[in-house]
Design a protein around this motif. Structure first.
Motif, PDB file in Angstrom:
ATOM      1  N   PRO A  42       0.818  -1.226   0.000  1.00 50.28           N
ATOM      2  CA  PRO A  42       0.000   0.000   0.000  1.00 50.28           C
ATOM      3  C   PRO A  42       0.850   1.273   0.000  1.00 50.28           C
ATOM      4  O   PRO A  42       0.524   2.241  -0.701  1.00 50.28           O
ATOM      5  N   HIS A  43       1.933   1.269   0.770  1.00 54.45           N
ATOM      6  CA  HIS A  43       2.810   2.441   0.791  1.00 54.45           C
ATOM      7  C   HIS A  43       3.527   2.609  -0.548  1.00 54.45           C
ATOM      8  O   HIS A  43       3.714   3.742  -1.018  1.00 54.45           O
ATOM      9  N   VAL A 173      15.547   8.963 -11.183  1.00 56.58           N
ATOM     10  CA  VAL A 173      15.712   9.709  -9.931  1.00 56.58           C
ATOM     11  C   VAL A 173      14.376  10.241  -9.410  1.00 56.58           C
ATOM     12  O   VAL A 173      14.355  10.986  -8.424  1.00 56.58           O
ATOM     13  N   ALA A 174      13.282   9.851 -10.056  1.00 56.87           N
ATOM     14  CA  ALA A 174      11.980  10.388  -9.664  1.00 56.87           C
ATOM     15  C   ALA A 174      11.610  10.013  -8.235  1.00 56.87           C
ATOM     16  O   ALA A 174      10.970  10.801  -7.523  1.00 56.87           O
ATOM     17  N   THR A 175      12.016   8.825  -7.806  1.00 54.80           N
ATOM     18  CA  THR A 175      11.666   8.385  -6.455  1.00 54.80           C
ATOM     19  C   THR A 175      12.327   9.252  -5.384  1.00 54.80           C
ATOM     20  O   THR A 175      11.822   9.326  -4.263  1.00 54.80           O
ATOM     21  N   ILE A 176      13.440   9.912  -5.738  1.00 54.03           N
ATOM     22  CA  ILE A 176      14.143  10.736  -4.751  1.00 54.03           C
ATOM     23  C   ILE A 176      13.246  11.867  -4.265  1.00 54.03           C
ATOM     24  O   ILE A 176      13.098  12.091  -3.056  1.00 54.03           O
ATOM     25  N   GLY A 177      12.632  12.573  -5.207  1.00 53.03           N
ATOM     26  CA  GLY A 177      11.774  13.690  -4.824  1.00 53.03           C
ATOM     27  C   GLY A 177      10.583  13.249  -4.003  1.00 53.03           C
ATOM     28  O   GLY A 177      10.242  13.889  -2.989  1.00 53.03           O
ATOM     29  N   ALA A 178       9.940  12.158  -4.410  1.00 52.24           N
ATOM     30  CA  ALA A 178       8.767  11.682  -3.674  1.00 52.24           C
ATOM     31  C   ALA A 178       9.134  11.254  -2.263  1.00 52.24           C
ATOM     32  O   ALA A 178       8.439  11.586  -1.288  1.00 52.24           O
ATOM     33  N   VAL A 179      10.230  10.528  -2.121  1.00 49.34           N
ATOM     34  CA  VAL A 179      10.632  10.027  -0.797  1.00 49.34           C
ATOM     35  C   VAL A 179      11.058  11.162   0.119  1.00 49.34           C
ATOM     36  O   VAL A 179      10.715  11.176   1.312  1.00 49.34           O
ATOM     37  N   ILE A 180      11.799  12.132  -0.425  1.00 52.71           N
ATOM     38  CA  ILE A 180      12.196  13.264   0.411  1.00 52.71           C
ATOM     39  C   ILE A 180      10.968  14.031   0.896  1.00 52.71           C
ATOM     40  O   ILE A 180      10.898  14.457   2.048  1.00 52.71           O
ATOM     41  N   GLY A 181       9.992  14.196   0.017  1.00 49.87           N
ATOM     42  CA  GLY A 181       8.754  14.832   0.437  1.00 49.87           C
ATOM     43  C   GLY A 181       8.052  14.058   1.533  1.00 49.87           C
ATOM     44  O   GLY A 181       7.476  14.644   2.464  1.00 49.87           O
ATOM     45  N   GLU A 182       8.087  12.733   1.453  1.00 49.07           N
ATOM     46  CA  GLU A 182       7.470  11.896   2.487  1.00 49.07           C
ATOM     47  C   GLU A 182       8.256  11.954   3.787  1.00 49.07           C
ATOM     48  O   GLU A 182       7.679  11.852   4.876  1.00 49.07           O
ATOM     49  N   GLN A 188       1.722   8.474   4.707  1.00 52.56           N
ATOM     50  CA  GLN A 188       1.787   7.204   3.992  1.00 52.56           C
ATOM     51  C   GLN A 188       2.862   7.312   2.909  1.00 52.56           C
ATOM     52  O   GLN A 188       3.335   8.404   2.605  1.00 52.56           O
ATOM     53  N   GLY A 189       3.234   6.175   2.351  1.00 49.34           N
ATOM     54  CA  GLY A 189       4.296   6.142   1.357  1.00 49.34           C
ATOM     55  C   GLY A 189       5.521   5.411   1.897  1.00 49.34           C
ATOM     56  O   GLY A 189       5.684   5.243   3.113  1.00 49.34           O
ATOM     57  N   LEU A 190       6.387   4.962   0.997  1.00 49.37           N
ATOM     58  CA  LEU A 190       7.576   4.227   1.419  1.00 49.37           C
ATOM     59  C   LEU A 190       8.522   5.091   2.239  1.00 49.37           C
ATOM     60  O   LEU A 190       9.192   4.601   3.155  1.00 49.37           O
ATOM     61  N   GLY A 191       8.625   6.377   1.911  1.00 47.08           N
ATOM     62  CA  GLY A 191       9.458   7.271   2.706  1.00 47.08           C
ATOM     63  C   GLY A 191       8.941   7.389   4.140  1.00 47.08           C
ATOM     64  O   GLY A 191       9.733   7.365   5.096  1.00 47.08           O
ATOM     65  N   TYR A 192       7.627   7.530   4.281  1.00 45.59           N
ATOM     66  CA  TYR A 192       7.019   7.563   5.613  1.00 45.59           C
ATOM     67  C   TYR A 192       7.274   6.263   6.362  1.00 45.59           C
ATOM     68  O   TYR A 192       7.615   6.270   7.553  1.00 45.59           O
ATOM     69  N   LEU A 193       7.134   5.127   5.655  1.00 45.09           N
ATOM     70  CA  LEU A 193       7.362   3.825   6.282  1.00 45.09           C
ATOM     71  C   LEU A 193       8.811   3.688   6.728  1.00 45.09           C
ATOM     72  O   LEU A 193       9.081   3.126   7.809  1.00 45.09           O
ATOM     73  N   MET A 194       9.750   4.199   5.948  1.00 48.23           N
ATOM     74  CA  MET A 194      11.161   4.141   6.322  1.00 48.23           C
ATOM     75  C   MET A 194      11.431   4.935   7.594  1.00 48.23           C
ATOM     76  O   MET A 194      12.180   4.475   8.474  1.00 48.23           O
ATOM     77  N   ILE A 195      10.831   6.109   7.704  1.00 51.40           N
ATOM     78  CA  ILE A 195      11.016   6.919   8.913  1.00 51.40           C
ATOM     79  C   ILE A 195      10.461   6.197  10.145  1.00 51.40           C
ATOM     80  O   ILE A 195      11.102   6.156  11.205  1.00 51.40           O
ATOM     81  N   GLN A 196       9.279   5.628  10.006  1.00 51.12           N
ATOM     82  CA  GLN A 196       8.669   4.916  11.129  1.00 51.12           C
ATOM     83  C   GLN A 196       9.472   3.682  11.514  1.00 51.12           C
ATOM     84  O   GLN A 196       9.682   3.401  12.698  1.00 51.12           O
ATOM     85  N   VAL A 206      13.609  -0.942   6.707  1.00 48.65           N
ATOM     86  CA  VAL A 206      14.122   0.213   5.965  1.00 48.65           C
ATOM     87  C   VAL A 206      14.787  -0.257   4.674  1.00 48.65           C
ATOM     88  O   VAL A 206      14.533   0.289   3.585  1.00 48.65           O
ATOM     89  N   PHE A 207      15.622  -1.281   4.773  1.00 41.94           N
ATOM     90  CA  PHE A 207      16.286  -1.803   3.580  1.00 41.94           C
ATOM     91  C   PHE A 207      15.278  -2.435   2.622  1.00 41.94           C
ATOM     92  O   PHE A 207      15.453  -2.362   1.396  1.00 41.94           O
ATOM     93  N   ALA A 208      14.249  -3.068   3.160  1.00 40.51           N
ATOM     94  CA  ALA A 208      13.217  -3.652   2.301  1.00 40.51           C
ATOM     95  C   ALA A 208      12.497  -2.560   1.511  1.00 40.51           C
ATOM     96  O   ALA A 208      12.207  -2.728   0.319  1.00 40.51           O
ATOM     97  N   ALA A 209      12.219  -1.430   2.162  1.00 30.91           N
ATOM     98  CA  ALA A 209      11.595  -0.310   1.464  1.00 30.91           C
ATOM     99  C   ALA A 209      12.528   0.247   0.389  1.00 30.91           C
ATOM    100  O   ALA A 209      12.087   0.604  -0.708  1.00 30.91           O
ATOM    101  N   ILE A 210      13.824   0.315   0.696  1.00 31.84           N
ATOM    102  CA  ILE A 210      14.800   0.768  -0.290  1.00 31.84           C
ATOM    103  C   ILE A 210      14.822  -0.191  -1.482  1.00 31.84           C
ATOM    104  O   ILE A 210      14.915   0.241  -2.646  1.00 31.84           O
TER     105      ILE A 210
END
Length: 236
Positions: A42-43, A173-182, A188-196, A206-210
């Motif tokens: 979902p993220h 490099v598109a994922t960079i902008g989205a993840v930094i925003g998260e 929600q989102g993989l960036g949010y999941l990584m922070i949590q 964290v590595f699984a999300a990467i």
């Protein structure tokens, strides 16, 4: 080479008994990425929508802007410093402002991804227009073709390889902008999941999300390459 590095990573982690909360083994990361898919998916879907939205947004800006700068060199001279500045300013410096202006929803992440993507597309497409051989331009002028007709029949086909080269860089490099925003602000989102996950020392998550982000970026790059081969069918 990549297989050797992964094997060395696995052996070092196992040989030195490195805890998973410091550096998990590749096998552990792959296991978590597969078995935690109901949590990750979902993220990943949210991040993918942000990335696709950023690609669409950047195309809507980059293509007309490239045509305008090619048609009017004075516009290119006026906008060139701003284009360079958009990439010179660190992304982390812009992300908090976009979150403040656009909120914690998807809009700020889409815009952040678009800011990163549109520059390589714009620059490469403009360079493609400029690279058209002068002899062909003269031929179209002698045949009485106007600018838009020449753009459609000569400049655009000529610049397509440059366009797809820029698009490949952009989607990579598109994922960079989205993840930094998260990271800055999201629910929600993989960036949010990584922070949590990082806050709970779930480094394997964290590595699984990467890993999921890497697969997403590679999939986009492969798709653009497939699209390039279908569109530019005349290239050897």
């Amino acid at each position: 080479m990549a297989s050797a590095l992964i094997a060395a990573w696995e052996l070092v982690c196992r040989g030195f008994n490195i805890p998973d909360f410091i550096l998990p083994t590749p096998s552990r990361i792959i296991t978590v990425a597969i078995f935690k898919a109901p949590i990750l998916m979902p993220h990943a879907g949210i991040t993918a929508m942000e990335v696709l939205g950023g690609i669409i947004f950047s195309l809507l800006i980059a293509v007309p802007l490239s045509i305008l700068m090619f048609a009017q060199p004075a516009v290119e001279k006026a906008l060139a410093p701003f284009l360079v500045a958009s990439q010179a300013v660190p992304v982390f410096a812009v992300a908090p402002l976009l979150v403040v202006w656009l909120g914690y929803g998807m809009a700020s992440k889409v815009l952040m991804a678009g800011v990163i993507i549109f520059f390589p597309i714009t620059v490469n497409l403009l360079e493609g227009f400029k690279s058209c051989q002068h002899e062909f331009r003269i031929l179209f002028q002698l045949m009485g073709a106007g600018f838009w007709q020449t753009l459609r029949l000569l400049y655009w086909p000529w610049a397509l390889p440059y366009f797809f080269a820029g698009l490949k860089v952009g989607v990579s490099v598109a994922t960079i902008g989205a993840v930094i925003g998260e990271w800055v602000g999201a629910q929600q989102g993989l960036g949010y999941l990584m922070i949590q996950a990082n806050a709970r020392l779930n480094v394997d998550m964290v590595f699984a999300a990467i890993l999921w982000l890497s697969v997403m970026g590679m999939s986009l790059w492969i798709f653009v390459g497939y699209l390039e081969r279908k569109v530019i069918w005349w290239r050897p």
